[in-house]
Scaffold this motif. Sequence first.
Motif, PDB file in Angstrom:
ATOM      1  N   GLU A  64      64.789  73.697  79.620  1.00 39.31           N
ATOM      2  CA  GLU A  64      63.467  73.261  79.188  1.00 39.31           C
ATOM      3  C   GLU A  64      62.574  72.978  80.397  1.00 39.31           C
ATOM      4  N   ARG A  65      63.147  72.370  81.411  1.00 36.93           N
ATOM      5  CA  ARG A  65      62.402  72.075  82.643  1.00 36.93           C
ATOM      6  C   ARG A  65      61.965  73.361  83.336  1.00 36.93           C
ATOM      7  N   TRP A  66      62.884  74.334  83.427  1.00 38.25           N
ATOM      8  CA  TRP A  66      62.549  75.600  84.092  1.00 38.25           C
ATOM      9  C   TRP A  66      61.429  76.328  83.363  1.00 38.25           C
ATOM     10  N   ARG A  67      61.457  76.309  82.044  1.00 36.19           N
ATOM     11  CA  ARG A  67      60.403  76.970  81.269  1.00 36.19           C
ATOM     12  C   ARG A  67      59.066  76.270  81.459  1.00 36.19           C
ATOM     13  N   ARG A  68      59.088  74.970  81.601  1.00 38.49           N
ATOM     14  CA  ARG A  68      57.853  74.231  81.850  1.00 38.49           C
ATOM     15  C   ARG A  68      57.300  74.561  83.238  1.00 38.49           C
ATOM     16  N   ILE A  69      58.177  74.658  84.219  1.00 38.72           N
ATOM     17  CA  ILE A  69      57.764  75.022  85.577  1.00 38.72           C
ATOM     18  C   ILE A  69      57.154  76.425  85.584  1.00 38.72           C
ATOM     19  N   ALA A  70      57.769  77.348  84.838  1.00 38.05           N
ATOM     20  CA  ALA A  70      57.247  78.713  84.769  1.00 38.05           C
ATOM     21  C   ALA A  70      55.850  78.731  84.160  1.00 38.05           C
ATOM     22  N   THR A  71      55.642  77.935  83.125  1.00 35.76           N
ATOM     23  CA  THR A  71      54.325  77.858  82.498  1.00 35.76           C
ATOM     24  C   THR A  71      53.288  77.325  83.472  1.00 35.76           C
ATOM     25  N   GLU A  72      53.638  76.257  84.187  1.00 28.14           N
ATOM     26  CA  GLU A  72      52.708  75.665  85.150  1.00 28.14           C
ATOM     27  C   GLU A  72      52.395  76.638  86.284  1.00 28.14           C
ATOM     28  N   ALA A  73      53.424  77.360  86.752  1.00 28.06           N
ATOM     29  CA  ALA A  73      53.216  78.313  87.849  1.00 28.06           C
ATOM     30  C   ALA A  73      52.372  79.501  87.395  1.00 28.06           C
ATOM     31  N   ALA A  74      52.545  79.913  86.141  1.00 26.40           N
ATOM     32  CA  ALA A  74      51.744  81.019  85.605  1.00 26.40           C
ATOM     33  C   ALA A  74      50.280  80.607  85.501  1.00 26.40           C
ATOM     34  N   GLU A  75      50.036  79.355  85.100  1.00 25.29           N
ATOM     35  CA  GLU A  75      48.665  78.841  85.046  1.00 25.29           C
ATOM     36  C   GLU A  75      48.055  78.836  86.439  1.00 25.29           C
ATOM     37  N   GLN A  76      48.803  78.310  87.397  1.00 23.70           N
ATOM     38  CA  GLN A  76      48.285  78.154  88.760  1.00 23.70           C
ATOM     39  C   GLN A  76      47.979  79.498  89.402  1.00 23.70           C
ATOM     40  N   SER A  77      48.829  80.491  89.179  1.00 26.55           N
ATOM     41  CA  SER A  77      48.667  81.793  89.830  1.00 26.55           C
ATOM     42  C   SER A  77      47.818  82.767  89.013  1.00 26.55           C
ATOM     43  N   GLU A  78      47.217  82.267  87.944  1.00 26.99           N
ATOM     44  CA  GLU A  78      46.313  83.051  87.096  1.00 26.99           C
ATOM     45  C   GLU A  78      46.981  84.291  86.503  1.00 26.99           C
ATOM     46  N   ARG A  79      48.228  84.132  86.096  1.00 26.35           N
ATOM     47  CA  ARG A  79      48.929  85.238  85.450  1.00 26.35           C
ATOM     48  C   ARG A  79      48.544  85.342  83.977  1.00 26.35           C
ATOM     49  N   SER A  80      48.695  86.546  83.435  1.00 30.55           N
ATOM     50  CA  SER A  80      48.444  86.759  82.008  1.00 30.55           C
ATOM     51  C   SER A  80      49.652  86.365  81.180  1.00 30.55           C
ATOM     52  N   PHE A  81      50.850  86.500  81.765  1.00 32.41           N
ATOM     53  CA  PHE A  81      52.091  86.265  81.032  1.00 32.41           C
ATOM     54  C   PHE A  81      52.910  85.162  81.694  1.00 32.41           C
ATOM     55  N   VAL A  82      53.580  84.386  80.861  1.00 29.04           N
ATOM     56  CA  VAL A  82      54.570  83.426  81.349  1.00 29.04           C
ATOM     57  C   VAL A  82      55.928  84.118  81.307  1.00 29.04           C
ATOM     58  N   PRO A  83      56.669  84.123  82.413  1.00 30.84           N
ATOM     59  CA  PRO A  83      57.973  84.793  82.412  1.00 30.84           C
ATOM     60  C   PRO A  83      58.918  84.210  81.360  1.00 30.84           C
TER      61      PRO A  83
END
Length: 249
Positions: free
Chosen positions: A121-140
């Motif tokens: 759950e923590r890793w998925r939250r980190i991925a979401t935050e990193a996707a927001e920060q890097s302006e990605r279209s998709f969350v891994p």
Amino acid sequence: MSQLQRIAIAPSQLQQGQILLTKEQQHYLGRVLRLHEGDRFIAMDGKGKWWLAQLAGEQAKVLEPLTVETELPVSITLMVALPKGNGFDEVVRCCTELGVAYIAPVLSDRTLLHPSPQKLERWRRIATEAAEQSERSFVPTILEPVAFSTGLSLVISHLSFANSQQYICVARGEFPHLKDCLQHKGQMTNDKGQETIIIATGPEGGWTTQEIENAKSSGFQPVSLGRRILRAVTAPVVALSLITANCEV
């Protein structure tokens, strides 16, 4: 739009041109980001869609959809043997920024960490935050940790990447460098017409000989990331950097 703050939403929150904000999102937008009624921000669903939105109390009004082209032309799946401590947090964060599509954590014979469900759950939250920060279209997509042997079959069959390029990074041995093995654009595609690459990086101490042989039997090509011995948290970042440099021009 780069000056606007971004938040990730669930697709179900978008209803009839309005975004129904959760209590956490209201707190984040108002108290953390200091946005006020009428301020604009960007909402992303993590599945490729972005919207320009305007804060309106407990919800937000969708002003217009946005076209964002920040994704790689290839779909990269990273199989990574879990490093000790909290090292995987940084792997998830950095590799999300670099453009990874799937992260498959695996337990190798030399893996020291056996994660709890809370870790996923923590890793998925980190991925979401990193996707927001890097302006990605998709969350891994981050898969549940499995044994490496299970991961070999799961990643290939579940993700239907039968025609993908598949590499396993080996620290010692006479193997070709990854940068010299990556194939030309357009040769390996999935059912969406997108090139696909699966790359595996090992744990502290490296893969065992049997693990390397099992990977080779599954169609993986052993490759080197250079003459130096990289840490388990460094190797995935180097591998992703080499691939992005090769495919993104």
